[in-house]
Write a protein that holds these residues in place. Sequence first.
Motif, mmCIF file in Angstrom:
data_model
loop_
_atom_site.group_PDB
_atom_site.id
_atom_site.type_symbol
_atom_site.label_atom_id
_atom_site.label_comp_id
_atom_site.label_asym_id
_atom_site.label_seq_id
_atom_site.Cartn_x
_atom_site.Cartn_y
_atom_site.Cartn_z
ATOM 1 N N LYS A 25 0.828 -1.199 0.000
ATOM 2 C CA LYS A 25 0.000 0.000 0.000
ATOM 3 C C LYS A 25 0.864 1.250 0.000
ATOM 4 O O LYS A 25 2.086 1.164 0.075
ATOM 5 C CB LYS A 25 -0.970 -0.011 1.173
ATOM 6 C CG LYS A 25 -0.346 -0.230 2.545
ATOM 7 C CD LYS A 25 -1.434 -0.435 3.571
ATOM 8 C CE LYS A 25 -0.877 -0.525 4.974
ATOM 9 N NZ LYS A 25 -1.946 -0.563 5.965
ATOM 10 N N THR A 26 0.215 2.409 -0.110
ATOM 11 C CA THR A 26 0.926 3.679 -0.100
ATOM 12 C C THR A 26 0.389 4.574 1.003
ATOM 13 O O THR A 26 -0.739 4.399 1.469
ATOM 14 C CB THR A 26 0.781 4.422 -1.452
ATOM 15 O OG1 THR A 26 -0.591 4.682 -1.685
ATOM 16 C CG2 THR A 26 1.359 3.613 -2.600
ATOM 17 N N ASN A 27 1.210 5.532 1.400
ATOM 18 C CA ASN A 27 0.775 6.519 2.391
ATOM 19 C C ASN A 27 -0.326 7.396 1.797
ATOM 20 O O ASN A 27 -0.385 7.588 0.584
ATOM 21 C CB ASN A 27 1.946 7.410 2.802
ATOM 22 C CG ASN A 27 2.930 6.682 3.693
ATOM 23 O OD1 ASN A 27 2.570 5.827 4.482
ATOM 24 N ND2 ASN A 27 4.195 7.021 3.554
ATOM 25 N N HIS A 28 -1.180 7.903 2.626
ATOM 26 C CA HIS A 28 -2.252 8.823 2.229
ATOM 27 C C HIS A 28 -3.212 8.195 1.232
ATOM 28 O O HIS A 28 -3.733 8.868 0.361
ATOM 29 C CB HIS A 28 -1.677 10.126 1.662
ATOM 30 C CG HIS A 28 -0.619 10.733 2.533
ATOM 31 N ND1 HIS A 28 -0.879 11.195 3.803
ATOM 32 C CD2 HIS A 28 0.708 10.913 2.328
ATOM 33 C CE1 HIS A 28 0.243 11.645 4.330
ATOM 34 N NE2 HIS A 28 1.220 11.488 3.472
ATOM 35 N N CYS A 29 -3.424 6.902 1.342
ATOM 36 C CA CYS A 29 -4.348 6.182 0.457
ATOM 37 C C CYS A 29 -5.482 5.635 1.313
ATOM 38 O O CYS A 29 -5.299 4.659 2.055
ATOM 39 C CB CYS A 29 -3.608 5.055 -0.263
ATOM 40 S SG CYS A 29 -4.666 3.921 -1.179
ATOM 41 N N CYS A 32 -6.408 2.028 0.534
ATOM 42 C CA CYS A 32 -5.422 1.083 1.088
ATOM 43 C C CYS A 32 -5.710 0.794 2.558
ATOM 44 O O CYS A 32 -5.664 -0.356 2.997
ATOM 45 C CB CYS A 32 -4.008 1.640 0.949
ATOM 46 S SG CYS A 32 -3.466 1.904 -0.741
ATOM 47 N N GLU A 33 -6.010 1.847 3.320
ATOM 48 C CA GLU A 33 -6.278 1.671 4.745
ATOM 49 C C GLU A 33 -7.578 0.903 4.974
ATOM 50 O O GLU A 33 -7.660 0.054 5.865
ATOM 51 C CB GLU A 33 -6.308 3.022 5.454
ATOM 52 C CG GLU A 33 -4.976 3.752 5.432
ATOM 53 C CD GLU A 33 -3.809 2.925 5.952
ATOM 54 O OE1 GLU A 33 -3.958 2.183 6.948
ATOM 55 O OE2 GLU A 33 -2.718 3.020 5.346
ATOM 56 N N TYR A 55 4.447 -0.407 3.144
ATOM 57 C CA TYR A 55 4.219 0.834 2.410
ATOM 58 C C TYR A 55 5.294 0.961 1.335
ATOM 59 O O TYR A 55 6.479 0.753 1.619
ATOM 60 C CB TYR A 55 4.283 2.047 3.346
ATOM 61 C CG TYR A 55 3.081 2.182 4.236
ATOM 62 C CD1 TYR A 55 1.954 2.859 3.781
ATOM 63 C CD2 TYR A 55 3.064 1.643 5.516
ATOM 64 C CE1 TYR A 55 0.830 2.982 4.594
ATOM 65 C CE2 TYR A 55 1.958 1.764 6.331
ATOM 66 C CZ TYR A 55 0.847 2.437 5.857
ATOM 67 O OH TYR A 55 -0.268 2.561 6.657
ATOM 68 N N SER A 70 -0.030 -0.595 -8.820
ATOM 69 C CA SER A 70 -1.110 0.212 -8.251
ATOM 70 C C SER A 70 -1.288 -0.199 -6.798
ATOM 71 O O SER A 70 -0.814 -1.245 -6.369
ATOM 72 C CB SER A 70 -2.411 0.009 -9.029
ATOM 73 O OG SER A 70 -2.872 -1.312 -8.899
ATOM 74 N N ALA A 71 -1.970 0.660 -6.064
ATOM 75 C CA ALA A 71 -2.170 0.365 -4.655
ATOM 76 C C ALA A 71 -3.664 0.415 -4.350
ATOM 77 O O ALA A 71 -4.375 1.238 -4.920
ATOM 78 C CB ALA A 71 -1.419 1.377 -3.803
ATOM 79 N N PRO A 72 -4.140 -0.454 -3.512
ATOM 80 C CA PRO A 72 -3.404 -1.541 -2.873
ATOM 81 C C PRO A 72 -3.249 -2.745 -3.797
ATOM 82 O O PRO A 72 -4.065 -2.968 -4.683
ATOM 83 C CB PRO A 72 -4.306 -1.908 -1.692
ATOM 84 C CG PRO A 72 -5.687 -1.576 -2.166
ATOM 85 C CD PRO A 72 -5.535 -0.382 -3.065
ATOM 86 N N ARG A 88 -5.995 -2.999 -6.665
ATOM 87 C CA ARG A 88 -6.895 -1.857 -6.746
ATOM 88 C C ARG A 88 -8.314 -2.160 -6.291
ATOM 89 O O ARG A 88 -8.797 -1.579 -5.363
ATOM 90 C CB ARG A 88 -6.891 -1.278 -8.143
ATOM 91 C CG ARG A 88 -7.238 0.160 -8.176
ATOM 92 C CD ARG A 88 -6.850 0.761 -9.478
ATOM 93 N NE ARG A 88 -6.932 2.201 -9.357
ATOM 94 C CZ ARG A 88 -6.914 2.990 -10.363
ATOM 95 N NH1 ARG A 88 -6.818 2.484 -11.581
ATOM 96 N NH2 ARG A 88 -6.988 4.278 -10.179
#
Length: 106
Positions: A25-29, A32-33, A55, A70-72, A88
């Motif tokens: 995942k990526t931050n500020h997503c 994803c969370e 991350y 792509s995330a997640p 995704r």
Amino acid sequence: MIRMRSLDEIEQVIESNQLVLFIIKTNHCGVCEAVSAKVSSMLESKPSVKGINVYMEDVPEIASRYLAFSAPTLLLFYAGKEVYRSARFIRFDELSHVLSQYESVI
């Protein structure tokens, strides 16, 4: 879910556990969370599945190593081999079914 911080750590977990569910995942997503939270609650009833996440910002080489563009990105490993991938848009009914199938093999 356990947060990983290095590629070596991730690969060691995948090799040493029979069934591993891995989220990239990526931050500020927000998606994803949300996916990570839902997967975490799903894994509470599946003790044979090891849940880990990373991350992309912590381990930049993870994207190229696992072809996560792509995330997640959600990956399931059985005996060290990737057996399921979803990116995704995660279908939780399908994921639950696949996890149950591999759990029955263990």
